[in-house]
Design a protein around this motif. Structure first.
Motif, PDB file in Angstrom:
ATOM      1  N   ALA A  30      -6.944  33.832  75.026  1.00 51.53           N
ATOM      2  CA  ALA A  30      -7.407  34.681  73.919  1.00 51.53           C
ATOM      3  C   ALA A  30      -8.279  33.862  72.966  1.00 51.53           C
ATOM      4  N   SER A  31      -7.860  32.636  72.673  1.00 52.65           N
ATOM      5  CA  SER A  31      -8.669  31.769  71.799  1.00 52.65           C
ATOM      6  C   SER A  31     -10.000  31.436  72.439  1.00 52.65           C
ATOM      7  N   MET A  57      -0.574  37.796  67.955  1.00 47.32           N
ATOM      8  CA  MET A  57      -2.011  37.957  67.739  1.00 47.32           C
ATOM      9  C   MET A  57      -2.407  37.502  66.344  1.00 47.32           C
ATOM     10  N   GLN A  58      -1.544  37.698  65.367  1.00 44.30           N
ATOM     11  CA  GLN A  58      -1.826  37.206  64.020  1.00 44.30           C
ATOM     12  C   GLN A  58      -2.013  35.691  64.047  1.00 44.30           C
ATOM     13  N   GLU A  59      -1.191  34.998  64.821  1.00 39.67           N
ATOM     14  CA  GLU A  59      -1.320  33.544  64.947  1.00 39.67           C
ATOM     15  C   GLU A  59      -2.640  33.157  65.614  1.00 39.67           C
ATOM     16  N   VAL A  60      -3.048  33.922  66.625  1.00 40.91           N
ATOM     17  CA  VAL A  60      -4.319  33.645  67.300  1.00 40.91           C
ATOM     18  C   VAL A  60      -5.474  33.765  66.304  1.00 40.91           C
ATOM     19  N   PHE A  61      -5.445  34.808  65.480  1.00 38.12           N
ATOM     20  CA  PHE A  61      -6.497  34.954  64.463  1.00 38.12           C
ATOM     21  C   PHE A  61      -6.508  33.761  63.514  1.00 38.12           C
ATOM     22  N   LYS A  62      -5.351  33.383  63.013  1.00 38.39           N
ATOM     23  CA  LYS A  62      -5.277  32.252  62.077  1.00 38.39           C
ATOM     24  C   LYS A  62      -5.767  30.963  62.730  1.00 38.39           C
ATOM     25  N   GLU A  63      -5.342  30.719  63.976  1.00 40.54           N
ATOM     26  CA  GLU A  63      -5.766  29.514  64.693  1.00 40.54           C
ATOM     27  C   GLU A  63      -7.274  29.471  64.909  1.00 40.54           C
ATOM     28  N   ASN A  64      -7.919  30.620  64.904  1.00 44.60           N
ATOM     29  CA  ASN A  64      -9.360  30.688  65.126  1.00 44.60           C
ATOM     30  C   ASN A  64     -10.151  30.897  63.849  1.00 44.60           C
ATOM     31  N   GLY A  65      -9.524  30.641  62.705  1.00 46.71           N
ATOM     32  CA  GLY A  65     -10.230  30.638  61.427  1.00 46.71           C
ATOM     33  C   GLY A  65     -10.459  31.994  60.799  1.00 46.71           C
ATOM     34  N   ILE A 123     -17.658  38.734  61.300  1.00 41.14           N
ATOM     35  CA  ILE A 123     -16.877  39.255  62.418  1.00 41.14           C
ATOM     36  C   ILE A 123     -15.544  39.763  61.879  1.00 41.14           C
ATOM     37  N   PHE A 124     -15.183  40.961  62.283  1.00 43.01           N
ATOM     38  CA  PHE A 124     -13.904  41.556  61.903  1.00 43.01           C
ATOM     39  C   PHE A 124     -13.116  41.873  63.168  1.00 43.01           C
ATOM     40  N   SER A 125     -11.826  42.007  62.997  1.00 43.78           N
ATOM     41  CA  SER A 125     -10.949  42.484  64.055  1.00 43.78           C
ATOM     42  C   SER A 125      -9.663  42.948  63.395  1.00 43.78           C
ATOM     43  N   SER A 126      -8.697  43.383  64.200  1.00 44.04           N
ATOM     44  CA  SER A 126      -7.439  43.837  63.607  1.00 44.04           C
ATOM     45  C   SER A 126      -6.314  43.759  64.625  1.00 44.04           C
ATOM     46  N   THR A 127      -5.101  43.804  64.110  1.00 50.37           N
ATOM     47  CA  THR A 127      -3.906  43.889  64.941  1.00 50.37           C
ATOM     48  C   THR A 127      -2.793  44.526  64.131  1.00 50.37           C
ATOM     49  N   ASN A 128      -1.811  45.050  64.831  1.00 49.91           N
ATOM     50  CA  ASN A 128      -0.671  45.636  64.132  1.00 49.91           C
ATOM     51  C   ASN A 128       0.138  44.564  63.409  1.00 49.91           C
ATOM     52  N   GLN A 129       0.755  44.954  62.325  1.00 51.21           N
ATOM     53  CA  GLN A 129       1.610  44.041  61.565  1.00 51.21           C
ATOM     54  C   GLN A 129       2.745  43.500  62.447  1.00 51.21           C
ATOM     55  N   SER A 130       3.184  44.268  63.418  1.00 53.40           N
ATOM     56  CA  SER A 130       4.269  43.840  64.300  1.00 53.40           C
ATOM     57  C   SER A 130       3.822  42.821  65.353  1.00 53.40           C
ATOM     58  N   LEU A 144     -10.927  44.849  71.071  1.00 52.87           N
ATOM     59  CA  LEU A 144      -9.883  44.700  72.066  1.00 52.87           C
ATOM     60  C   LEU A 144      -9.905  43.288  72.629  1.00 52.87           C
ATOM     61  N   ILE A 145      -8.747  42.658  72.648  1.00 54.33           N
ATOM     62  CA  ILE A 145      -8.545  41.393  73.365  1.00 54.33           C
ATOM     63  C   ILE A 145      -7.288  41.588  74.193  1.00 54.33           C
ATOM     64  N   ILE A 146      -7.434  41.485  75.500  1.00 55.36           N
ATOM     65  CA  ILE A 146      -6.304  41.690  76.406  1.00 55.36           C
ATOM     66  C   ILE A 146      -6.206  40.488  77.343  1.00 55.36           C
ATOM     67  N   VAL A 147      -5.006  39.924  77.445  1.00 57.26           N
ATOM     68  CA  VAL A 147      -4.729  38.843  78.381  1.00 57.26           C
ATOM     69  C   VAL A 147      -3.531  39.271  79.222  1.00 57.26           C
ATOM     70  N   LYS A 148      -3.610  39.014  80.528  1.00 53.23           N
ATOM     71  CA  LYS A 148      -2.498  39.340  81.431  1.00 53.23           C
ATOM     72  C   LYS A 148      -1.205  38.748  80.872  1.00 53.23           C
ATOM     73  N   PRO A 149      -0.131  39.497  80.874  1.00 56.03           N
ATOM     74  CA  PRO A 149       1.138  38.989  80.343  1.00 56.03           C
ATOM     75  C   PRO A 149       1.571  37.655  80.960  1.00 56.03           C
ATOM     76  N   THR A 150       1.332  37.457  82.247  1.00 58.90           N
ATOM     77  CA  THR A 150       1.744  36.201  82.899  1.00 58.90           C
ATOM     78  C   THR A 150       0.859  35.020  82.520  1.00 58.90           C
ATOM     79  N   GLU A 151      -0.267  35.287  81.859  1.00 58.60           N
ATOM     80  CA  GLU A 151      -1.223  34.232  81.513  1.00 58.60           C
ATOM     81  C   GLU A 151      -1.309  33.978  80.004  1.00 58.60           C
TER      82      GLU A 151
END
Length: 139
Positions: A81-82, A108-116, A97-104, A68-75
């Motif tokens: 997250a990074s 979050m997919q971009e955050v994963f890519k930006e973090n290698g 290290i593994f993690s996951s996110t919905n295809q939609s 789980l990674i949760i960030v306040k919507p206003t932030e």
């Protein structure tokens, strides 16, 4: 200025407020409390308050899994997250290290890519019509 901390039980209500703001309920109260008690919850603060948190475990084939990674919507879109991911990567108890996110969830997919992280597979049938993408990083 931001700071990262291992969450303490006295942080629970503030962390739950963030989760409630995102999902609209307290349904994960026991899950989050247990993660804090087991020192598996990392939170991030700005100069005023907590703005996000990360929960992990090591039960995914004996590898770390960011559940789980949760960030306040206003932030969001401010690097929190990074920052949480970078910190966890630096203290991860396992090399994989593994993690996951919905295809939609394109953000979050971009955050994963930006973090290698790289895609490592898919899981169907968790959310109807929205497969879960598994991500992987070797430290």
């Amino acid at each position: 200025m931001e700071s990262l901390v291992k969450s303490q039980l006295n942080d629970l209500d503030e962390i739950l407020n963030i989760d409630r703001e995102v999902i609209g309920s307290d349904s994960r109260r026991k899950y989050i409390k247990k993660a804090i008690e087991e020192e598996r919850c990392i939170a991030i603060k700005n100069e005023f308050s907590f703005v996000g948190f990360l929960i992990f475990d090591t039960h995914f084939f004996d590898c770390s899994f960011i559940s789980l990674i949760i960030v306040k919507p206003t932030e969001r879109r401010k690097g929190y997250a990074s920052a949480l991911m970078e910190y966890f990567i630096s203290i991860s108890p396992t090399k994989k290290i593994f993690s996951s996110t919905n295809q939609s969830n394109k953000r979050m997919q971009e955050v994963f890519k930006e973090n290698g992280f790289i895609q490592s597979g898919f899981v169907e049938n968790l959310d109807e019509g929205d497969p879960e993408i598994i991500y992987f990083k070797l430290t």
